[in-house]
Design a protein around this motif. Structure first.
Motif, PDB file in Angstrom:
ATOM      1  N   ALA A 113       1.078  -1.205   0.032  1.00 32.44           N
ATOM      2  CA  ALA A 113      -0.003   0.084   0.023  1.00 32.44           C
ATOM      3  C   ALA A 113       1.023   1.357  -0.068  1.00 32.44           C
ATOM      4  O   ALA A 113       0.510   2.189   0.821  1.00 32.44           O
ATOM      5  CB  ALA A 113      -0.963   0.084   1.296  1.00 32.44           C
ATOM      6  N   LYS A 126      -4.910   5.028  -0.535  1.00 29.62           N
ATOM      7  CA  LYS A 126      -5.996   4.146  -1.246  1.00 29.62           C
ATOM      8  C   LYS A 126      -6.617   3.494  -0.238  1.00 29.62           C
ATOM      9  O   LYS A 126      -7.854   3.123  -0.388  1.00 29.62           O
ATOM     10  CB  LYS A 126      -5.360   3.526  -2.478  1.00 29.62           C
ATOM     11  CG  LYS A 126      -6.387   3.283  -3.434  1.00 29.62           C
ATOM     12  CD  LYS A 126      -5.685   2.260  -4.540  1.00 29.62           C
ATOM     13  CE  LYS A 126      -5.447   3.205  -5.907  1.00 29.62           C
ATOM     14  NZ  LYS A 126      -4.921   2.334  -7.046  1.00 29.62           N
ATOM     15  N   GLY A 127      -5.813   2.606   0.457  1.00 29.66           N
ATOM     16  CA  GLY A 127      -6.552   1.594   1.582  1.00 29.66           C
ATOM     17  C   GLY A 127      -7.634   2.154   2.135  1.00 29.66           C
ATOM     18  O   GLY A 127      -8.557   1.633   2.937  1.00 29.66           O
ATOM     19  N   VAL A 162       1.625  -4.430   6.531  1.00 34.26           N
ATOM     20  CA  VAL A 162       1.123  -3.374   5.603  1.00 34.26           C
ATOM     21  C   VAL A 162       2.470  -2.561   4.948  1.00 34.26           C
ATOM     22  O   VAL A 162       3.199  -1.959   5.932  1.00 34.26           O
ATOM     23  CB  VAL A 162       0.226  -2.528   6.153  1.00 34.26           C
ATOM     24  CG1 VAL A 162      -0.181  -1.524   5.307  1.00 34.26           C
ATOM     25  CG2 VAL A 162      -0.858  -3.259   6.908  1.00 34.26           C
ATOM     26  N   THR A 164       3.872   0.629   3.435  1.00 37.85           N
ATOM     27  CA  THR A 164       3.570   1.668   2.948  1.00 37.85           C
ATOM     28  C   THR A 164       4.845   2.412   2.196  1.00 37.85           C
ATOM     29  O   THR A 164       5.861   1.864   2.140  1.00 37.85           O
ATOM     30  CB  THR A 164       3.368   2.577   4.655  1.00 37.85           C
ATOM     31  OG1 THR A 164       4.311   2.654   4.964  1.00 37.85           O
ATOM     32  CG2 THR A 164       2.241   2.217   4.958  1.00 37.85           C
ATOM     33  N   THR A 168       2.476   7.667   2.027  1.00 34.30           N
ATOM     34  CA  THR A 168       1.212   6.802   2.746  1.00 34.30           C
ATOM     35  C   THR A 168       1.392   6.471   4.069  1.00 34.30           C
ATOM     36  O   THR A 168       0.618   6.289   4.896  1.00 34.30           O
ATOM     37  CB  THR A 168       0.614   5.827   1.623  1.00 34.30           C
ATOM     38  OG1 THR A 168       1.848   4.779   2.062  1.00 34.30           O
ATOM     39  CG2 THR A 168       0.386   6.091   0.512  1.00 34.30           C
ATOM     40  N   THR A 172      -1.284   6.182   7.336  1.00 37.99           N
ATOM     41  CA  THR A 172      -1.730   4.647   7.427  1.00 37.99           C
ATOM     42  C   THR A 172      -1.743   4.314   8.777  1.00 37.99           C
ATOM     43  O   THR A 172      -2.373   3.758   9.426  1.00 37.99           O
ATOM     44  CB  THR A 172      -1.087   3.939   6.328  1.00 37.99           C
ATOM     45  OG1 THR A 172      -1.262   4.198   5.140  1.00 37.99           O
ATOM     46  CG2 THR A 172      -1.345   2.450   6.450  1.00 37.99           C
ATOM     47  N   GLN A 254      -2.205  -6.758  -3.588  1.00 37.29           N
ATOM     48  CA  GLN A 254      -2.244  -5.248  -3.751  1.00 37.29           C
ATOM     49  C   GLN A 254      -3.515  -4.515  -2.995  1.00 37.29           C
ATOM     50  O   GLN A 254      -4.656  -5.158  -3.091  1.00 37.29           O
ATOM     51  CB  GLN A 254      -2.278  -4.798  -5.170  1.00 37.29           C
ATOM     52  CG  GLN A 254      -0.831  -5.501  -5.765  1.00 37.29           C
ATOM     53  CD  GLN A 254      -0.617  -4.900  -7.547  1.00 37.29           C
ATOM     54  OE1 GLN A 254       0.359  -5.040  -7.743  1.00 37.29           O
ATOM     55  NE2 GLN A 254      -1.816  -4.229  -7.859  1.00 37.29           N
ATOM     56  N   VAL A 255      -3.273  -3.461  -2.629  1.00 32.39           N
ATOM     57  CA  VAL A 255      -4.303  -2.793  -1.710  1.00 32.39           C
ATOM     58  C   VAL A 255      -5.526  -2.582  -2.589  1.00 32.39           C
ATOM     59  O   VAL A 255      -6.676  -1.907  -2.040  1.00 32.39           O
ATOM     60  CB  VAL A 255      -3.692  -1.448  -1.224  1.00 32.39           C
ATOM     61  CG1 VAL A 255      -3.607  -0.256  -2.053  1.00 32.39           C
ATOM     62  CG2 VAL A 255      -4.491  -0.810   0.168  1.00 32.39           C
ATOM     63  N   ASP A 256      -5.265  -2.418  -3.892  1.00 28.63           N
ATOM     64  CA  ASP A 256      -6.365  -1.861  -4.632  1.00 28.63           C
ATOM     65  C   ASP A 256      -7.473  -2.914  -5.189  1.00 28.63           C
ATOM     66  O   ASP A 256      -8.626  -2.794  -5.867  1.00 28.63           O
ATOM     67  CB  ASP A 256      -6.097  -1.150  -5.958  1.00 28.63           C
ATOM     68  CG  ASP A 256      -5.045  -2.131  -6.962  1.00 28.63           C
ATOM     69  OD1 ASP A 256      -5.347  -3.346  -6.728  1.00 28.63           O
ATOM     70  OD2 ASP A 256      -4.161  -1.731  -7.587  1.00 28.63           O
TER      71      ASP A 256
END
Ligand code: UTP
Length: 479
Positions: A113, A126-127, A162, A164, A168, A172, A254-256
């Motif tokens: 992320a 985005k998360g 996670v 980053t 981010t 986060t 992936q975070v998306d």
């Protein structure tokens, strides 16, 4: 400071980048400290090597592998189907093995992320995007729910990692702290940041390859790609800690992608049964130019060719039966053997850098900020999938995209990967599960199922009375 400055100047001079200090005399103490910190975050010998080798070598046409030749030599990988006949192992064998790995506490989960999410244009990492079609739950919340549900089912802690980036990280961490306050089940989380690389000028002549300044006191920096995960896992001590805990595999995504089936036991099981060091999920591409990496086999080794690198003529090639010759699209869901990651992290240059031309705002020689419309800069990024050729017994597992892939990339109004399209894919999946359980959903009714209520059609069947009818927007979750 004088000593420090002399040292910095020497480091920069040996990389041919002393120009980044050109506004030094204009800066106050705070700004000087910012610039020093940016400079210290960079691996200058690597930057110099990249600039010399990749940029000055052939600035106009770009350099790198001969993708045309590579694509011509490649064949399609033999993939295992996540569910289906004809595999070397049955689905139930794989499930049993994967469930055992989870019960034994051998698996960690990792989401990357660190991306800047420029296409989505959301003001936060985005998360934190509220993607739940009914619940408006964020991507992070959906992942956490799935992980907590898995942890409970297999009565084992599953660490969540996670990754980053400086872009981010702070937000986060704050977000997870806030969430944790309300969620006692959110305990085993490690958040660590990846590294950065400077953007360099793509112009020719004297300016070629010069590091750009985002302001008089900041370098133009970008996260070093999802491949930065390898170094970040190692440098942050996370890899060593996981190994000490007896964790053997990392499930990566992936975070998306809210539809990813995190720590899917069947997927984990195939990976273990094959003795694979890296296993990747693929989907059968429906369009030749679909924007997913292309998994191919070259001289017996698996490899991923990014969609932007695959020549169009190769992408369009078809077999006699009309199917695409290069058909396997990577959805960036992998399982990694931790010993493999440790081995690769210890090896210098185990992941190459890729170059991308981008429009990057910069400060010109007179100190004025310029926002270019056209690509003016080169960014350097590493891709995690470049580990695949080095993996022993690498494995490819095909999944149904409707059951595991719908990435959030673009803002509303774009042609693909928008929030509305992602939500629609989630709703369609949950409608199918409900109908498979013998219940009914009215036309156009929006439904959403929290993974703690059920994370697949089988679990839902155990929880839902057949004949139930949903005629209004519904969010099924545990109260
Ligand atoms: P993308 O390539 O889609 O980039 O990342 P992005 O930053 O999310 O979006 P754009 O291109 O700026 O619009 C794919 C995944 O890899 C992660 C992202 O967070 C996303 O999960 N990623 C990307 C990183 O973790 N670090 C990076 O340096 C790049």
């Amino acid at each position: 400071m004088a000593m420090e400055l002399a040292k910095l100047r020497a480091t920069l001079a040996s990389a041919g980048q002393q120009d980044v200090l050109r506004f030094w005399d204009d800066l106050n103490d705070l700004e000087r400290a910012e610039l020093v910190s940016d400079i210290e975050s960079i691996d200058w010998p690597t930057v110099q090597e990249l600039v010399d080798g990749m940029i000055k070598g052939d600035m106009a046409t770009g350099v790198g592998p001969d993708w045309q030749a590579l694509a011509a030599r490649s064949t399609s990988p033999s993939a295992i189907r996540l569910s289906g006949e004809g595999n070397r192992w049955s689905e139930s064998q794989a499930r049993l093995r994967g469930e055992q790995m989870l019960r034994d506490g051998r698996v960690a989960a990792m989401v990357v992320a660190g991306g800047q999410g420029t296409r989505l244009g959301f003001d936060h990492p985005k998360g934190m995007y509220p993607i739940g079609p009914v619940s408006q739950r964020t991507l992070f919340e959906i992942f956490i729910d799935r992980l907590v549900a898995t942890s409970r089912r297999y009565e084992t802690p599953i660490p969540l990692l996670v990754m980053t980036s400086p872009a981010t990280h702070d937000e986060t961490v704050e977000y997870f702290n806030r969430l944790g306050g309300a969620r006692p089940d959110l305990t085993d989380v490690t958040i660590f940041s990846q590294g950065v690389m400077p953007s360099v000028s793509a112009s020719s002549g004297r300016e070629a390859g010069k590091v750009l300044l985002a302001s008089k006191s900041r370098l133009a920096l970008n996260p070093d790609g999802h491949g930065g995960a390898l170094r970040a896992l190692d440098r942050s001590g996370t890899l060593a800690k996981l190994q000490q805990r007896g964790i053997e595999q990392i499930f990566y995504w992936q975070v998306d992608n809210p539809m990813v089936s995190i720590c899917d036991p069947v997927f984990l099981g195939y990976h273990a049964l094959a003795g694979s060091e890296m296993t990747s999920q693929v989907i059968a591409k429906t369009e030749p130019l679909e924007k997913v990496g292309n998994v191919v086999s070259v001289d017996g080794a698996l490899q991923i060719i990014e969609y932007s690198d695959l020549p169009e003529s190769s992408a369009m090639e078809r077999n006699e039966d009309g199917s695409l010759r290069i058909w396997a699209g990577s959805i960036a869901v992998h399982v990694f053997d931790i010993a493999f990651l440790a081995r690769m992290a210890a090896k210098a240059g185990s992941l190459p850098f890729h170059v991308a031309r981008k429009a990057v705002g910069y400060v010109d020689g007179s100190g004025e900020f310029i926002k270019p419309r056209e690509p003016n800069a080169i960014k350097f990024e590493r891709f995690i999938f470049d580990l695949l050729p080095a993996a022993r017994n690498g494995l490819v597992v095909e999944i149904d995209p409707a059951e595991g892939f719908s990435p959030l990339k673009n803002a509303s109004g774009a042609a693909e990967y928008t929030p509305e399209m992602v939500q629609d894919a989630m709703v369609q999946q949950h409608r199918r599960w409900i109908e498979a359980a013998g219940a009914r959903v009215g036309d156009d009714v929006v439904v959403e199922i929290n993974p703690m209520f059920a994370w697949d059609a089988c679990q839902l069947r155990e929880r839902l009375a057949p004949g139930t009818v949903f005629s209004d927007a519904t969010y099924l979750h545990c109260r």
